[in-house]
Design a protein around this motif. Structure first.
Motif, PDB file in Angstrom:
ATOM      1  N   GLY A  83       0.789  -1.231   0.000  1.00  0.00           N
ATOM      2  CA  GLY A  83       0.000   0.000   0.000  1.00  0.00           C
ATOM      3  C   GLY A  83       0.817   1.274   0.000  1.00  0.00           C
ATOM      4  N   PHE A  84       2.153   1.180   0.013  1.00  0.00           N
ATOM      5  CA  PHE A  84       3.004   2.363   0.002  1.00  0.00           C
ATOM      6  C   PHE A  84       3.086   2.945  -1.417  1.00  0.00           C
ATOM      7  N   HIS A  85       3.350   4.230  -1.493  1.00  0.00           N
ATOM      8  CA  HIS A  85       3.526   4.934  -2.770  1.00  0.00           C
ATOM      9  C   HIS A  85       4.917   4.623  -3.312  1.00  0.00           C
ATOM     10  N   LYS A  86       4.976   4.079  -4.529  1.00  0.00           N
ATOM     11  CA  LYS A  86       6.245   3.693  -5.146  1.00  0.00           C
ATOM     12  C   LYS A  86       6.678   4.778  -6.127  1.00  0.00           C
ATOM     13  N   PHE A  87       7.941   5.221  -6.003  1.00  0.00           N
ATOM     14  CA  PHE A  87       8.434   6.254  -6.920  1.00  0.00           C
ATOM     15  C   PHE A  87       9.885   5.999  -7.309  1.00  0.00           C
ATOM     16  N   ALA A  88      10.275   6.640  -8.404  1.00  0.00           N
ATOM     17  CA  ALA A  88      11.658   6.591  -8.865  1.00  0.00           C
ATOM     18  C   ALA A  88      12.038   7.962  -9.415  1.00  0.00           C
ATOM     19  N   VAL A  89      13.338   8.199  -9.491  1.00  0.00           N
ATOM     20  CA  VAL A  89      13.876   9.448 -10.039  1.00  0.00           C
ATOM     21  C   VAL A  89      14.724   9.087 -11.246  1.00  0.00           C
ATOM     22  N   VAL A  90      14.528   9.812 -12.356  1.00  0.00           N
ATOM     23  CA  VAL A  90      15.227   9.487 -13.596  1.00  0.00           C
ATOM     24  C   VAL A  90      15.959  10.704 -14.138  1.00  0.00           C
ATOM     25  N   ARG A  91      16.864  10.442 -15.058  1.00  0.00           N
ATOM     26  CA  ARG A  91      17.580  11.510 -15.757  1.00  0.00           C
ATOM     27  C   ARG A  91      17.904  11.030 -17.154  1.00  0.00           C
ATOM     28  N   ASP A  92      18.378  11.929 -17.988  1.00  0.00           N
ATOM     29  CA  ASP A  92      18.762  11.553 -19.340  1.00  0.00           C
ATOM     30  C   ASP A  92      19.828  10.458 -19.296  1.00  0.00           C
ATOM     31  N   PRO A  93      19.625   9.324 -20.000  1.00  0.00           N
ATOM     32  CA  PRO A  93      20.568   8.202 -19.903  1.00  0.00           C
ATOM     33  C   PRO A  93      21.997   8.517 -20.333  1.00  0.00           C
ATOM     34  N   ILE A  94      22.172   9.230 -21.438  1.00  0.00           N
ATOM     35  CA  ILE A  94      23.540   9.574 -21.853  1.00  0.00           C
ATOM     36  C   ILE A  94      24.149  10.547 -20.856  1.00  0.00           C
ATOM     37  N   GLY A  95      23.357  11.488 -20.362  1.00  0.00           N
ATOM     38  CA  GLY A  95      23.855  12.387 -19.333  1.00  0.00           C
ATOM     39  C   GLY A  95      24.290  11.640 -18.091  1.00  0.00           C
ATOM     40  N   ARG A  96      23.543  10.602 -17.732  1.00  0.00           N
ATOM     41  CA  ARG A  96      23.924   9.775 -16.573  1.00  0.00           C
ATOM     42  C   ARG A  96      25.238   9.056 -16.833  1.00  0.00           C
ATOM     43  N   PHE A  97      25.403   8.484 -18.022  1.00  0.00           N
ATOM     44  CA  PHE A  97      26.625   7.758 -18.361  1.00  0.00           C
ATOM     45  C   PHE A  97      27.830   8.690 -18.286  1.00  0.00           C
ATOM     46  N   ILE A 218      24.613   1.548 -26.284  1.00  0.00           N
ATOM     47  CA  ILE A 218      24.702   1.190 -24.867  1.00  0.00           C
ATOM     48  C   ILE A 218      23.454   1.640 -24.118  1.00  0.00           C
ATOM     49  N   THR A 219      22.940   2.807 -24.457  1.00  0.00           N
ATOM     50  CA  THR A 219      21.816   3.394 -23.723  1.00  0.00           C
ATOM     51  C   THR A 219      20.471   3.213 -24.433  1.00  0.00           C
ATOM     52  N   GLU A 220      20.440   2.443 -25.497  1.00  0.00           N
ATOM     53  CA  GLU A 220      19.211   2.301 -26.287  1.00  0.00           C
ATOM     54  C   GLU A 220      18.035   1.811 -25.438  1.00  0.00           C
ATOM     55  N   GLY A 221      18.260   0.780 -24.638  1.00  0.00           N
ATOM     56  CA  GLY A 221      17.187   0.259 -23.796  1.00  0.00           C
ATOM     57  C   GLY A 221      16.693   1.272 -22.781  1.00  0.00           C
ATOM     58  N   ASP A 222      17.603   2.120 -22.302  1.00  0.00           N
ATOM     59  CA  ASP A 222      17.214   3.160 -21.347  1.00  0.00           C
ATOM     60  C   ASP A 222      16.255   4.151 -21.993  1.00  0.00           C
ATOM     61  N   TYR A 223      16.560   4.541 -23.214  1.00  0.00           N
ATOM     62  CA  TYR A 223      15.688   5.517 -23.890  1.00  0.00           C
ATOM     63  C   TYR A 223      14.327   4.918 -24.232  1.00  0.00           C
ATOM     64  N   VAL A 224      14.289   3.622 -24.498  1.00  0.00           N
ATOM     65  CA  VAL A 224      12.992   2.963 -24.706  1.00  0.00           C
ATOM     66  C   VAL A 224      12.188   3.007 -23.411  1.00  0.00           C
ATOM     67  N   LEU A 225      12.828   2.678 -22.296  1.00  0.00           N
ATOM     68  CA  LEU A 225      12.143   2.681 -21.004  1.00  0.00           C
ATOM     69  C   LEU A 225      11.680   4.079 -20.621  1.00  0.00           C
ATOM     70  N   LEU A 226      12.487   5.085 -20.921  1.00  0.00           N
ATOM     71  CA  LEU A 226      12.205   6.468 -20.511  1.00  0.00           C
ATOM     72  C   LEU A 226      11.682   7.321 -21.665  1.00  0.00           C
ATOM     73  N   GLN A 227      11.064   6.699 -22.636  1.00  0.00           N
ATOM     74  CA  GLN A 227      10.676   7.403 -23.863  1.00  0.00           C
ATOM     75  C   GLN A 227       9.707   8.555 -23.614  1.00  0.00           C
ATOM     76  N   ASP A 228       8.963   8.524 -22.533  1.00  0.00           N
ATOM     77  CA  ASP A 228       8.038   9.620 -22.229  1.00  0.00           C
ATOM     78  C   ASP A 228       8.733  10.793 -21.543  1.00  0.00           C
ATOM     79  N   HIS A 229      10.031  10.639 -21.269  1.00  0.00           N
ATOM     80  CA  HIS A 229      10.738  11.660 -20.496  1.00  0.00           C
ATOM     81  C   HIS A 229      11.958  12.247 -21.215  1.00  0.00           C
ATOM     82  N   TYR A 230      12.659  11.447 -22.038  1.00  0.00           N
ATOM     83  CA  TYR A 230      13.896  11.917 -22.655  1.00  0.00           C
ATOM     84  C   TYR A 230      14.020  11.432 -24.098  1.00  0.00           C
ATOM     85  N   ARG A 231      14.729  12.233 -24.904  1.00  0.00           N
ATOM     86  CA  ARG A 231      15.002  11.889 -26.293  1.00  0.00           C
ATOM     87  C   ARG A 231      16.511  11.806 -26.506  1.00  0.00           C
ATOM     88  N   VAL A 232      16.943  10.745 -27.175  1.00  0.00           N
ATOM     89  CA  VAL A 232      18.371  10.573 -27.401  1.00  0.00           C
ATOM     90  C   VAL A 232      18.935  11.694 -28.257  1.00  0.00           C
TER      91      VAL A 232
END
Length: 243
Positions: A83-97, A218-232
């Motif tokens: 019943g807890f609120h689940k959250f995560a924090v994301v950033r641009d994948p290439i920027g993270r790398f 390397i980051t292709e899968g990340d951009y698929v997962l985060l497609q609503d948030h970041y563009r390669v």
């Protein structure tokens, strides 16, 4: 590993190099009632800290070693979090790398006795590579170095296969909504501390076209997962091309 906060009824799924140190230090303070003060590695530093009357030291040298704050692969069903609120924090994948390279790899000093030093030498790889060398040999670097592995893991390793699992997703470059969420849950205003900042790299950050293409792979899968948030494409525009 999901980080469960009973006092806020929140579950935080951490991602390395996405503000995780700051957020973990915040949850440490919430759950224990005291700020996180790392225990220095050297005895002399510990004694100086004690005699200066600074805040009590924790039993750990950094917050990521605290048992309930450690980083582990995605766990969809953490204990004690129903019943807890689940959250995560994301950033641009290439920027993270690039941030991982700049803050955790490019300036890292390996002493002569460091176990990774011999492994790098055996493979003919520099212990503190420039960005292009890291990209060219990322598989070897990940295999040899736990430090490089954990800071360049794919987002799915931390967050699972779909962001639909979460109740909210927060961008690191727009953190105010998360501060409001935690404040509302905790009943006291909180602000996110700033724990880590990337130092200027000691080596070259310029990339060839081939290395940029490889980084996109390397980051292709990340951009698929985060497609609503970041563009390669936006990340590529910020990279420095080697001419």
């Amino acid at each position: 590993m999901a980080i469960v906060s009973p006092k806020t009824r929140l579950v935080y799924y951490d991602v390395t190099k996405v503000g995780s140190t700051s957020i973990k230090e915040l949850f440490y303070r919430i759950e224990t009632g005291t700020p996180f003060v790392p225990r220095p590695n050297k005895l002399l530093k510990r004694l100086r800290q004690r005699f200066r009357g600074q805040a009590p030291m924790s039993a750990w040298t950094n917050v990521h070693k605290v048992p309930f704050l450690r980083t582990h692969p995605f766990d969809p069903d953490p204990e004690g979090a129903e019943g807890f609120h689940k959250f995560a924090v994301v950033r641009d994948p290439i920027g993270r790398f690039v941030s991982a390279w700049r803050g955790k790899i490019a300036n890292r000093v390996h002493g002569k006795a460091h176990p990774e030093r011999a492994a790098f030498q055996k493979l003919g790889l520099p212990a503190a590579p420039d960005l292009g060398t890291l990209i060219d040999h990322i598989d070897s670097y990940r295999e040899v170095s736990p430090n490089i592995f954990i800071h360049t893991t794919p987002f799915a390793w931390h967050l699972g296969p779909s962001l639909g699992f979460f109740d909210s997703i927060h961008r690191i470059d727009a953190i105010a909504p998360l501060e409001r969420l935690i404040s509302d849950r905790f009943g006291t205003p909180v602000t996110m501390p700033t724990a880590n900042s990337s130092r200027p790299p000691a080596s070259d950050a310029r990339l060839t076209r081939a290395q940029i293409d490889r980084l996109c792979q390397i980051t292709e899968g990340d951009y698929v997962l985060l497609q609503d948030h970041y563009r390669v494409e936006d990340a590529i525009d910020r990279l420095e091309l080697k001419t």
